[in-house]
Write a protein that holds these residues in place. Structure first.
Motif, PDB file in Angstrom:
ATOM      1  N   PHE A 119      10.568   1.799 -11.243  1.00  0.00           N
ATOM      2  CA  PHE A 119      10.257   0.560 -10.508  1.00  0.00           C
ATOM      3  C   PHE A 119       8.916  -0.013 -10.933  1.00  0.00           C
ATOM      4  O   PHE A 119       8.665  -1.206 -10.799  1.00  0.00           O
ATOM      5  CB  PHE A 119      10.295   0.801  -8.998  1.00  0.00           C
ATOM      6  CG  PHE A 119       9.097   1.534  -8.464  1.00  0.00           C
ATOM      7  CD1 PHE A 119       9.083   2.912  -8.411  1.00  0.00           C
ATOM      8  CD2 PHE A 119       7.978   0.843  -8.027  1.00  0.00           C
ATOM      9  CE1 PHE A 119       7.978   3.594  -7.931  1.00  0.00           C
ATOM     10  CE2 PHE A 119       6.865   1.510  -7.546  1.00  0.00           C
ATOM     11  CZ  PHE A 119       6.866   2.894  -7.499  1.00  0.00           C
ATOM     12  N   SER A 120       8.053   0.842 -11.470  1.00  0.00           N
ATOM     13  CA  SER A 120       6.720   0.379 -11.852  1.00  0.00           C
ATOM     14  C   SER A 120       6.680  -0.205 -13.273  1.00  0.00           C
ATOM     15  O   SER A 120       5.634  -0.619 -13.734  1.00  0.00           O
ATOM     16  CB  SER A 120       5.735   1.541 -11.744  1.00  0.00           C
ATOM     17  OG  SER A 120       6.213   2.653 -12.476  1.00  0.00           O
ATOM     18  N   GLY A 166       7.363  -3.207 -15.313  1.00  0.00           N
ATOM     19  CA  GLY A 166       7.602  -4.602 -14.957  1.00  0.00           C
ATOM     20  C   GLY A 166       8.103  -5.506 -16.074  1.00  0.00           C
ATOM     21  O   GLY A 166       8.123  -6.726 -15.909  1.00  0.00           O
ATOM     22  N   GLN A 197       5.110  -1.352   5.125  1.00  0.00           N
ATOM     23  CA  GLN A 197       5.120  -0.339   4.060  1.00  0.00           C
ATOM     24  C   GLN A 197       4.455   0.957   4.548  1.00  0.00           C
ATOM     25  O   GLN A 197       4.944   2.055   4.264  1.00  0.00           O
ATOM     26  CB  GLN A 197       4.432  -0.889   2.795  1.00  0.00           C
ATOM     27  CG  GLN A 197       5.273  -1.967   2.111  1.00  0.00           C
ATOM     28  CD  GLN A 197       4.515  -2.777   1.069  1.00  0.00           C
ATOM     29  OE1 GLN A 197       3.291  -2.744   0.991  1.00  0.00           O
ATOM     30  NE2 GLN A 197       5.257  -3.515   0.249  1.00  0.00           N
ATOM     31  N   LEU A 241       9.621   5.848   2.327  1.00  0.00           N
ATOM     32  CA  LEU A 241       8.977   5.735   1.018  1.00  0.00           C
ATOM     33  C   LEU A 241       8.342   7.078   0.669  1.00  0.00           C
ATOM     34  O   LEU A 241       7.648   7.669   1.497  1.00  0.00           O
ATOM     35  CB  LEU A 241       7.879   4.667   1.047  1.00  0.00           C
ATOM     36  CG  LEU A 241       8.306   3.200   1.070  1.00  0.00           C
ATOM     37  CD1 LEU A 241       7.125   2.312   1.410  1.00  0.00           C
ATOM     38  CD2 LEU A 241       8.880   2.795  -0.293  1.00  0.00           C
ATOM     39  N   GLU A 260       5.621   9.354  -1.655  1.00  0.00           N
ATOM     40  CA  GLU A 260       4.262   9.049  -2.108  1.00  0.00           C
ATOM     41  C   GLU A 260       4.302   8.338  -3.469  1.00  0.00           C
ATOM     42  O   GLU A 260       3.548   7.390  -3.703  1.00  0.00           O
ATOM     43  CB  GLU A 260       3.407  10.318  -2.183  1.00  0.00           C
ATOM     44  CG  GLU A 260       1.931  10.072  -2.502  1.00  0.00           C
ATOM     45  CD  GLU A 260       1.186   9.244  -1.444  1.00  0.00           C
ATOM     46  OE1 GLU A 260       1.681   9.121  -0.309  1.00  0.00           O
ATOM     47  OE2 GLU A 260       0.112   8.703  -1.776  1.00  0.00           O
ATOM     48  N   ASP A 261       5.190   8.775  -4.354  1.00  0.00           N
ATOM     49  CA  ASP A 261       5.298   8.122  -5.670  1.00  0.00           C
ATOM     50  C   ASP A 261       5.662   6.647  -5.546  1.00  0.00           C
ATOM     51  O   ASP A 261       5.177   5.816  -6.310  1.00  0.00           O
ATOM     52  CB  ASP A 261       6.362   8.814  -6.532  1.00  0.00           C
ATOM     53  CG  ASP A 261       5.826  10.102  -7.137  1.00  0.00           C
ATOM     54  OD1 ASP A 261       4.600  10.327  -7.046  1.00  0.00           O
ATOM     55  OD2 ASP A 261       6.641  10.871  -7.681  1.00  0.00           O
ATOM     56  N   GLN A 262       6.531   6.364  -4.572  1.00  0.00           N
ATOM     57  CA  GLN A 262       6.944   4.970  -4.386  1.00  0.00           C
ATOM     58  C   GLN A 262       5.862   4.164  -3.663  1.00  0.00           C
ATOM     59  O   GLN A 262       5.680   2.975  -3.910  1.00  0.00           O
ATOM     60  CB  GLN A 262       8.252   4.911  -3.579  1.00  0.00           C
ATOM     61  CG  GLN A 262       9.446   5.445  -4.354  1.00  0.00           C
ATOM     62  CD  GLN A 262      10.641   5.738  -3.459  1.00  0.00           C
ATOM     63  OE1 GLN A 262      10.532   5.720  -2.231  1.00  0.00           O
ATOM     64  NE2 GLN A 262      11.783   6.000  -4.070  1.00  0.00           N
ATOM     65  N   LYS A 308       2.499   4.802  -3.565  1.00  0.00           N
ATOM     66  CA  LYS A 308       1.184   4.722  -4.225  1.00  0.00           C
ATOM     67  C   LYS A 308       0.928   3.359  -4.891  1.00  0.00           C
ATOM     68  O   LYS A 308      -0.100   2.738  -4.620  1.00  0.00           O
ATOM     69  CB  LYS A 308       1.045   5.863  -5.225  1.00  0.00           C
ATOM     70  CG  LYS A 308      -0.364   6.061  -5.744  1.00  0.00           C
ATOM     71  CD  LYS A 308      -0.431   7.333  -6.574  1.00  0.00           C
ATOM     72  CE  LYS A 308      -1.763   7.435  -7.286  1.00  0.00           C
ATOM     73  NZ  LYS A 308      -1.829   8.632  -8.131  1.00  0.00           N
ATOM     74  N   PRO A 309       1.844   2.865  -5.743  1.00  0.00           N
ATOM     75  CA  PRO A 309       1.571   1.539  -6.332  1.00  0.00           C
ATOM     76  C   PRO A 309       1.502   0.433  -5.277  1.00  0.00           C
ATOM     77  O   PRO A 309       0.759  -0.530  -5.450  1.00  0.00           O
ATOM     78  CB  PRO A 309       2.765   1.302  -7.261  1.00  0.00           C
ATOM     79  CG  PRO A 309       3.336   2.651  -7.520  1.00  0.00           C
ATOM     80  CD  PRO A 309       3.082   3.454  -6.280  1.00  0.00           C
ATOM     81  N   LEU A 310       2.233   0.595  -4.173  1.00  0.00           N
ATOM     82  CA  LEU A 310       2.205  -0.430  -3.123  1.00  0.00           C
ATOM     83  C   LEU A 310       0.871  -0.411  -2.396  1.00  0.00           C
ATOM     84  O   LEU A 310       0.282  -1.457  -2.109  1.00  0.00           O
ATOM     85  CB  LEU A 310       3.347  -0.205  -2.121  1.00  0.00           C
ATOM     86  CG  LEU A 310       4.768  -0.212  -2.683  1.00  0.00           C
ATOM     87  CD1 LEU A 310       5.776   0.050  -1.563  1.00  0.00           C
ATOM     88  CD2 LEU A 310       5.085  -1.528  -3.374  1.00  0.00           C
ATOM     89  N   ARG A 311       0.367   0.802  -2.085  1.00  0.00           N
ATOM     90  CA  ARG A 311      -0.912   0.840  -1.371  1.00  0.00           C
ATOM     91  C   ARG A 311      -2.055   0.413  -2.293  1.00  0.00           C
ATOM     92  O   ARG A 311      -2.984  -0.268  -1.861  1.00  0.00           O
ATOM     93  CB  ARG A 311      -1.155   2.221  -0.733  1.00  0.00           C
ATOM     94  CG  ARG A 311      -1.428   3.370  -1.650  1.00  0.00           C
ATOM     95  CD  ARG A 311      -2.010   4.575  -0.857  1.00  0.00           C
ATOM     96  NE  ARG A 311      -1.746   5.867  -1.457  1.00  0.00           N
ATOM     97  CZ  ARG A 311      -2.401   6.366  -2.512  1.00  0.00           C
ATOM     98  NH1 ARG A 311      -3.333   5.667  -3.105  1.00  0.00           N
ATOM     99  NH2 ARG A 311      -2.102   7.572  -2.969  1.00  0.00           N
ATOM    100  N   SER A 371       3.242  -8.284 -11.226  1.00  0.00           N
ATOM    101  CA  SER A 371       2.757  -7.303 -10.255  1.00  0.00           C
ATOM    102  C   SER A 371       2.941  -5.864 -10.729  1.00  0.00           C
ATOM    103  O   SER A 371       2.457  -4.936 -10.095  1.00  0.00           O
ATOM    104  CB  SER A 371       3.449  -7.509  -8.907  1.00  0.00           C
ATOM    105  OG  SER A 371       2.950  -8.688  -8.303  1.00  0.00           O
ATOM    106  N   PHE A 372       3.669  -5.676 -11.826  1.00  0.00           N
ATOM    107  CA  PHE A 372       3.841  -4.328 -12.403  1.00  0.00           C
ATOM    108  C   PHE A 372       3.557  -4.375 -13.897  1.00  0.00           C
ATOM    109  O   PHE A 372       4.412  -4.121 -14.731  1.00  0.00           O
ATOM    110  CB  PHE A 372       5.236  -3.782 -12.069  1.00  0.00           C
ATOM    111  CG  PHE A 372       5.415  -3.557 -10.597  1.00  0.00           C
ATOM    112  CD1 PHE A 372       4.969  -2.384 -10.006  1.00  0.00           C
ATOM    113  CD2 PHE A 372       5.969  -4.534  -9.783  1.00  0.00           C
ATOM    114  CE1 PHE A 372       5.084  -2.184  -8.639  1.00  0.00           C
ATOM    115  CE2 PHE A 372       6.087  -4.345  -8.411  1.00  0.00           C
ATOM    116  CZ  PHE A 372       5.649  -3.162  -7.839  1.00  0.00           C
TER     117      PHE A 372
END
Lengths: 179, 551, 101
Positions: free
Chosen positions: A81-82, A84, B22, B31, B33-35, B37-40, B160-161
């Motif tokens: 998912f990361s 992009g 989130q 969620l 932690e792997d999912q 982490k990028p969100l936080r 964003s990624f």
């Protein structure tokens, strides 16, 4: 898992048959091919078939230029998912190459990324992550409904005086398309 | 200052609600932690050594007294009574709880603040000259464009990624106080012969493991094309930047491996396809944003005899006036640097009480404006010269009057291993010891302009590569070890410092720095020649000999 | 000799795995792991705890015994166990002083 494809606000079965590069093409039906396989066959060899193409991360959308008329589905792979890259591929296909068919996200498709994918022009999603499936079924939206950058979508309108600010023409549930 | 309209407010409120959701889904296990982490991270929340850390955005380093008071309140209510101002003009709280971050973000939103994109592999807070709108040498106000870029980059669906973080800096003056050439995109405001505003564009600068100075890709980019050109650069980077190795994922590596000419051609091709489209900036809208940044209504100069008298009578004031004031474009006005580098203090730290003192001063004397500099100090950009003695008095009462802007004790340091999960050595206590060693006022003045920058690991948050003296802490056989570089600079004549020789232990490093400084003082060509000028004139040999003896 | 450490999910607090799978806030309460088997078992307990949303990113650290007290080998882990070296009034070290007072 029966219905893995989220489209138009609901889950449905995947109607596309994945055909490996070394497998023979069936005579009819909907087949999903690798980019390499697709480029190696002439359109007439696919007569009677509806053809979809998998665009892996790192493969260039540009490779499909000139052949998009023959494609009914492009499945953009998000290996993680990361990763992009698929967002840019989707926008290029829609906004630069004018692709009108179904654009599907496959791979590591999660709830928090789906609003971004929609804005980039993706309109169906292969979803296996359980919490994401649950949230979609329940209509649990996590979107920020004000956008601060224009993308080439017909269903977004400018907001106030800032031409880069946008809002959806109508409040929509995640995954639904206005047409 | 920029003020939110109803849409900005709705945007930030919705973002707080989204992040709160989130956090809830993380705590409930929806969620991993792997999912998460990028969100936080995309909302500025790290997990550090002792606790979470929340990095709050201060767009281009500009804030008002109400916002500063809110930061003080958050420091007290949710943290341990202090905050840390960073080299990217943001502020960090070192002890928040995950389950309280939604409440903190709600409080920030009340004063038009947020933590959006202060971390993560996205476009980060856009930084600008801390004297913007005040400096006498300014061509145009960089904050106008920083604000437009901030908006455009916020929750950008395509970017964003990214392969890695992406930093943009803008300077509006020929003297670059925003270090634009060590950013992923550096923008220098210029005017062409027709008098139109545009940008000289640099791409691929950065520090970290592989420091590089940005390469110029455009001499003059018209103002109207700012967003389209930025989008073209970002698209090329998003598609082709390396994702196989996080240490090779910044755009500088893509520039290096692809070659600037080919990459420039890729950018221009992408740009041609989208220019004159929906991203074109209409002049009226730029003007409308510019109006937010209009200069305050300056008052009459006031009685400058007060200032002149203070020079004679108030202890320490003459030094303060000599070091901490910057020329203002308005007659009778100056910009005041409030040093967050007291002798022996932690660089960039301010207590809640100090934040409130600065807020009060800004409200009373400074047209309600405060800036955060990338050198981890605060600035009152618009102050009447006649009011400086009164301001100085309050600063001095609150441990904020150190007259050391640009001097040897005005040290930049990352949090280092005292807080940071990535660090391999401590930075702050090294800065504190150097500061104490050179703390005597006359000695600092005598040494003159000298920038020491300290990083506690190879990621270079303390910008050691561009310090006149740079110090990099590493771990060697379980011990802290400090490598010294000389000759770095981050202004319009940017250069990357060179490693002078083998490193020093935690105990030895301060002596080594003192040795270098004494060597400079002995060999400089008069008091007017700065450390950097001397180094550029004589090279490393005398410094090497001073540290390691003749070979 | 090893210990298993992690940060608590809800507030980030540094914790070590103690007796009976309980996470403890001070190093001296941590469960000492004397063999590879004990370490593997402790890490498995920690992973199960991660799955219950109690802690994040658990890992094993080396410790030695010094003057009768356990002490992490790496300086980083010593700082985690105490608090910032520049702010003795913050972190676990501050709580120790308070409780001693």
């Amino acid at each position: 898992m029966a219905d893995t494809i989220y489209r138009n606000g609901a889950f449905e079965a995947d109607s596309w048959l994945k055909v490996a590069d070394d497998e023979a093409l069936p005579a009819e039906g909907q087949v999903l091919l690798s980019l390499e396989r697709f480029l190696s066959i002439a359109d007439e060899n696919a007569e009677g078939l509806r053809v979809g193409v998998v665009l892996k991360a790192g493969e260039r959308a540009q490779a499909l230029e000139g052949r998009l008329e023959a494609v009914a589905l492009i499945a953009i792979e998000f290996p993680k998912f990361s990763d992009g890259r698929g967002y840019s591929s989707a926008r290029l296909l829609r906004e630069k190459h004018g692709y009108q068919g179904e654009l599907r996200a496959i791979g590591d498709v999660l709830l928090d990324q789906i609003p971004f994918m929609i804005r980039c022009g993706i309109d169906s999603f292969e979803v296996v992550n359980e919490p994401t499936r649950r949230a979609l079924v329940e209509g649990h939206s996590v979107e920020v409904p004000v956008y601060l950058q224009p993308v080439g979508r017909a269903d977004e309108v400018p907001l106030g005086t800032r031409p880069w600010a946008r809002r959806h023409v109508a409040a929509q549930r995640v995954g639904q398309q206005a047409d | 200052m920029y003020r939110y309209d109803e849409f900005d407010r709705e945007f930030v409120d919705a973002r707080v609600a989204q992040f709160s959701d989130q956090v809830r889904r993380r705590l409930s296990g929806e969620l991993t932690e792997d999912q998460f982490k990028p969100l936080r991270l995309m909302n500025g929340l790290y997990l550090q050594l002792h606790a979470y850390m929340l990095r709050v955005a201060i767009p281009y380093g500009t804030l008002n007294s109400r916002q500063m008071r809110k930061l003080a309140e958050i420091a007290r209510k949710y943290d341990r009574g202090y905050g840390h101002f960073t080299t990217r003009q943001n502020v960090q709280f070192n002890w928040p709880r995950l389950d309280e971050t939604p409440a903190i973000l709600n409080e920030l939103a009340e004063v038009e603040m947020h933590a959006i994109q202060t971390s993560g592999n996205c476009i980060r807070n856009v930084t600008a000259d801390h004297f913007a709108g005040a400096a006498a040498d300014e061509i145009a106000d960089p904050r106008v464009y920083a604000e437009i870029l901030r908006q455009w980059s916020s929750l950008h669906p395509e970017f964003s990624f990214l392969p890695r973080k992406f930093k943009i800096a803008i300077t509006g003056a020929p003297h670059d106080r925003a270090a634009v050439q060590v950013h992923d995109i550096g923008l220098q405001l210029v005017r062409n012969e027709a008098g139109e505003t545009g940008f000289t564009v640099f791409v691929g600068g950065g520090l970290g493991r592989t420091p590089m100075i940005g390469r110029k890709v455009r001499d003059f980019l018209p103002e109207a094309d700012l967003l389209a050109y930025s989008e073209a650069i970002l698209r090329v980077y998003n598609l082709y930047g390396r994702r196989d190795n996080k240490y090779k994922a910044r755009i500088k590596i893509l520039v290096h491996e692809t070659g600037i000419e080919e990459l420039k051609a890729d950018i221009e091709r992408e740009f041609e396809a989208i220019r004159h489209g929906i991203l074109t900036l209409p002049k009226e809208e730029v003007d409308r944003i510019e109006a937010y940044f209009a200069a305050p209504e300056f008052a009459a100069p006031g009685d400058e005899a007060l200032f002149d008298a203070a020079l004679e009578t108030v202890p320490g004031f003459a030094n303060f006036a000599a070091r901490n004031l910057n020329a203002h474009r308005q007659a009778g006005y100056v910009s005041v640097t409030i040093s967050l580098k007291p002798i022996g203090g932690a660089p960039g730290d301010a207590t809640a009480e100090q934040m409130e003192v600065v807020a009060d001063l800004a409200a009373r004397y400074g047209h309600d404006e405060i800036r955060v500099s990338h050198e981890q100090n605060l600035v009152l950009p618009h102050v009447r010269k006649a009011d400086v003695p009164a301001i100085y008095k309050v600063l001095a009462e609150n441990g904020l009057a150190e007259a050391n802007a640009g001097l040897v004790t005005d040290i930049i340091a990352c949090p280092g291993m005292d807080y940071c999960a990535l660090a391999t050595a401590r930075s702050i206590p090294v800065a504190q010891r150097i500061s104490e060693r050179f703390g005597a006022s006359e000695r600092q003045q005598q040494i003159g302009d000298l920038k020491i920058k300290i990083s506690g690991c190879i990621n270079a948050c303390g910008h050691h590569h561009v310090g006149h003296i740079g110090i990099l802490g590493v771990e060697k056989k379980g011990k802290e070890y400090y490598q010294i570089t000389l000759g770095g600079s981050a202004d319009e004549s940017s250069s990357i410092g060179e490693i002078i020789g083998p490193g020093f232990s935690y105990e030895e490093v301060v002596d080594a720095v003192e040795n270098l400084v004494d060597t400079y003082v002995n060999i400089r060509d008069g008091e007017g020649e700065t450390f950097l000028e001397t180094y550029r004139r004589v090279g490393e040999t005398p410094f090497k000999e001073a540290l390691y003896g003749t070979q | 000799m090893k210990l298993v450490t992690a940060n608590r999910l809800s507030d980030g607090e540094v914790v070590w795995l103690g007796a009976a799978g309980r996470w403890v806030e001070t190093l001296f309460e941590a469960r000492l792991l004397e063999s590879r088997e004990e370490e593997a078992a402790a890490l498995a307990e920690a992973d199960a705890s991660v799955a219950r949303q109690e802690v994040v990113e658990p890992y094993a650290i080396d410790v030695i015994r010094e003057e009768g007290h356990l002490k992490p080998v790496r300086f980083r882990e010593q700082i985690r166990a105490a608090g910032p070296t520049i702010r003795l009034d913050l972190g676990k070290q501050a709580r120790r002083q308070e409780s001693a007072a």
